[in-house]
Write a protein that holds these residues in place. Structure first.
Motif, PDB file in Angstrom:
ATOM      1  N   SER A   1       0.427  -0.969  -0.360  1.00  0.00           N
ATOM      2  CA  SER A   1       0.368   0.123  -0.080  1.00  0.00           C
ATOM      3  C   SER A   1       0.816   0.908  -0.121  1.00  0.00           C
ATOM      4  O   SER A   1       2.187   1.333   0.603  1.00  0.00           O
ATOM      5  N   HIS A   2       0.358   2.593  -0.256  1.00  0.00           N
ATOM      6  CA  HIS A   2       1.199   3.703  -0.613  1.00  0.00           C
ATOM      7  C   HIS A   2       0.891   3.992   1.108  1.00  0.00           C
ATOM      8  O   HIS A   2       1.501   4.914   2.047  1.00  0.00           O
ATOM      9  N   SER A   3      -0.281   3.490   1.588  1.00  0.00           N
ATOM     10  CA  SER A   3      -0.033   4.055   3.336  1.00  0.00           C
ATOM     11  C   SER A   3       0.581   2.910   4.227  1.00  0.00           C
ATOM     12  O   SER A   3       1.011   3.537   5.749  1.00  0.00           O
TER      13      SER A   3
ATOM     14  N   GLN B   1       8.689   7.130  -0.224  1.00  0.00           N
ATOM     15  CA  GLN B   1       8.472   8.530   0.318  1.00  0.00           C
ATOM     16  C   GLN B   1       6.595   8.188  -0.536  1.00  0.00           C
ATOM     17  O   GLN B   1       6.627   7.894  -1.705  1.00  0.00           O
ATOM     18  N   TRP B   2       5.779   9.116   0.280  1.00  0.00           N
ATOM     19  CA  TRP B   2       4.503  10.043  -0.019  1.00  0.00           C
ATOM     20  C   TRP B   2       4.112  10.809   0.577  1.00  0.00           C
ATOM     21  O   TRP B   2       4.061  10.983   2.074  1.00  0.00           O
ATOM     22  N   GLY B   3       3.580  11.964  -0.652  1.00  0.00           N
ATOM     23  CA  GLY B   3       4.218  12.740   0.457  1.00  0.00           C
ATOM     24  C   GLY B   3       4.880  13.656   1.234  1.00  0.00           C
ATOM     25  O   GLY B   3       6.115  13.122   0.859  1.00  0.00           O
ATOM     26  N   GLN B   4       4.519  14.205   2.212  1.00  0.00           N
ATOM     27  CA  GLN B   4       5.810  14.165   3.605  1.00  0.00           C
ATOM     28  C   GLN B   4       6.005  12.785   4.370  1.00  0.00           C
ATOM     29  O   GLN B   4       6.790  13.916   5.040  1.00  0.00           O
ATOM     30  N   LEU B   5       5.339  11.848   4.341  1.00  0.00           N
ATOM     31  CA  LEU B   5       5.887  10.717   4.622  1.00  0.00           C
ATOM     32  C   LEU B   5       6.911  10.243   4.497  1.00  0.00           C
ATOM     33  O   LEU B   5       7.085  10.124   3.249  1.00  0.00           O
ATOM     34  N   ARG B   6       7.896   9.188   4.986  1.00  0.00           N
ATOM     35  CA  ARG B   6       8.629   8.918   4.601  1.00  0.00           C
ATOM     36  C   ARG B   6       9.026   7.384   5.314  1.00  0.00           C
ATOM     37  O   ARG B   6       9.167   7.277   6.325  1.00  0.00           O
ATOM     38  N   THR B   7       9.088   6.280   4.132  1.00  0.00           N
ATOM     39  CA  THR B   7       8.689   4.710   5.344  1.00  0.00           C
ATOM     40  C   THR B   7      10.223   4.334   5.789  1.00  0.00           C
ATOM     41  O   THR B   7      11.370   5.103   5.647  1.00  0.00           O
ATOM     42  N   THR B   8      10.999   3.825   6.847  1.00  0.00           N
ATOM     43  CA  THR B   8      11.211   4.083   7.963  1.00  0.00           C
ATOM     44  C   THR B   8      12.626   2.924   7.285  1.00  0.00           C
ATOM     45  O   THR B   8      13.372   2.977   7.629  1.00  0.00           O
ATOM     46  N   ASN B   9      12.130   1.951   7.095  1.00  0.00           N
ATOM     47  CA  ASN B   9      13.555   0.416   6.152  1.00  0.00           C
ATOM     48  C   ASN B   9      13.426   0.062   7.543  1.00  0.00           C
ATOM     49  O   ASN B   9      14.448  -0.432   7.574  1.00  0.00           O
TER      50      ASN B   9
ATOM     51  N   CYS C   1      -4.259  13.064  11.611  1.00  0.00           N
ATOM     52  CA  CYS C   1      -4.108  14.329  10.918  1.00  0.00           C
ATOM     53  C   CYS C   1      -3.382  14.677  10.092  1.00  0.00           C
ATOM     54  O   CYS C   1      -3.515  15.365   9.013  1.00  0.00           O
ATOM     55  N   ASP C   2      -2.127  14.194  10.316  1.00  0.00           N
ATOM     56  CA  ASP C   2      -0.742  14.609   9.694  1.00  0.00           C
ATOM     57  C   ASP C   2      -0.696  14.021   7.835  1.00  0.00           C
ATOM     58  O   ASP C   2      -0.634  14.566   6.927  1.00  0.00           O
ATOM     59  N   HIS C   3      -0.900  13.421   7.887  1.00  0.00           N
ATOM     60  CA  HIS C   3      -1.332  12.258   6.978  1.00  0.00           C
ATOM     61  C   HIS C   3      -2.309  12.804   5.768  1.00  0.00           C
ATOM     62  O   HIS C   3      -2.068  12.376   4.731  1.00  0.00           O
TER      63      HIS C   3
END
Length: 181
Positions: free
Chosen positions: A7-9, A36-44, A165-167
């Motif tokens: 998922s993108h989420s 990355q999606w929008g302003q979020l980054r995956t931590t891995n 809410c940030d997402h």
């Protein structure tokens, strides 16, 4: 059980924590997310002290930030390598999305059970194959269950219990009302 979730989420920490908890209950989980999606980054990385087996992998996506037009580059090859023995392929993108279509196509060729999620009060322009043929469709509200059940009797209801809410913050010049129950 071996579960692969796409998922993108999955870029959101709340999603990664959810899947880590699923792993902690004795399941092997592979989380596939965009880097990355929008302003979020995956931590891995595994975020909690995991008692299960969880792995996070990132893929590049194309199609901008639209969940309907985005697709993952190299998804088929990654699934061929990591998911052939999976019990479930869980796609948390809307049924009309390119990612859901990628998951549907791969799951049918490889005979892996497919679960699709839909959270919205959806009104389909057409009925996607992944919705009709999914082994399970999980809906986020009763209205979605009623719309989906006409096309697929294998439905479950999991109400949304919170919102990041940030997402879901509105972008500049975009008005958005978020109502919480």
């Amino acid at each position: 059980m071996k579960i692969v979730t796409i998922s993108h989420s999955n870029v959101a920490i709340r999603q990664q924590w959810f899947w880590e908890e699923v792993s902690n209950r004795g399941n092997d989980v592979l989380i596939i997310a965009p880097g990355q999606w929008g302003q979020l980054r995956t931590t891995n990385q595994v975020l909690l002290d995991s008692r299960g087996n969880v792995e996070i992998m990132t893929l590049r996506h194309i199609g901008g930030d639209s969940i309907y037009q985005a697709s993952f580059l190299g998804l088929g090859s990654l699934l061929d390598e990591k998911a052939k023995d999976a019990d479930w392929l869980i796609c948390q993108d809307e049924p009309e999305s390119q990612i859901a279509d990628q998951c549907y196509t791969w799951s049918r060729v490889n005979k892996v059970k497919l679960c699709i999620f839909t959270w919205q009060n959806i009104k389909f322009e057409y009925i996607p194959s992944c919705l009709r043929m999914a082994d399970l469709v999980v809906c986020g509200n009763p209205e979605a269950v009623e719309l989906v059940r006409v096309h697929n009797h294998h439905t479950a209801l999991i109400l949304q219990v919170g919102i990041d809410c940030d997402h879901f913050a509105a972008r500049p010049n975009v008005k958005r009302d978020i109502k919480l129950g």
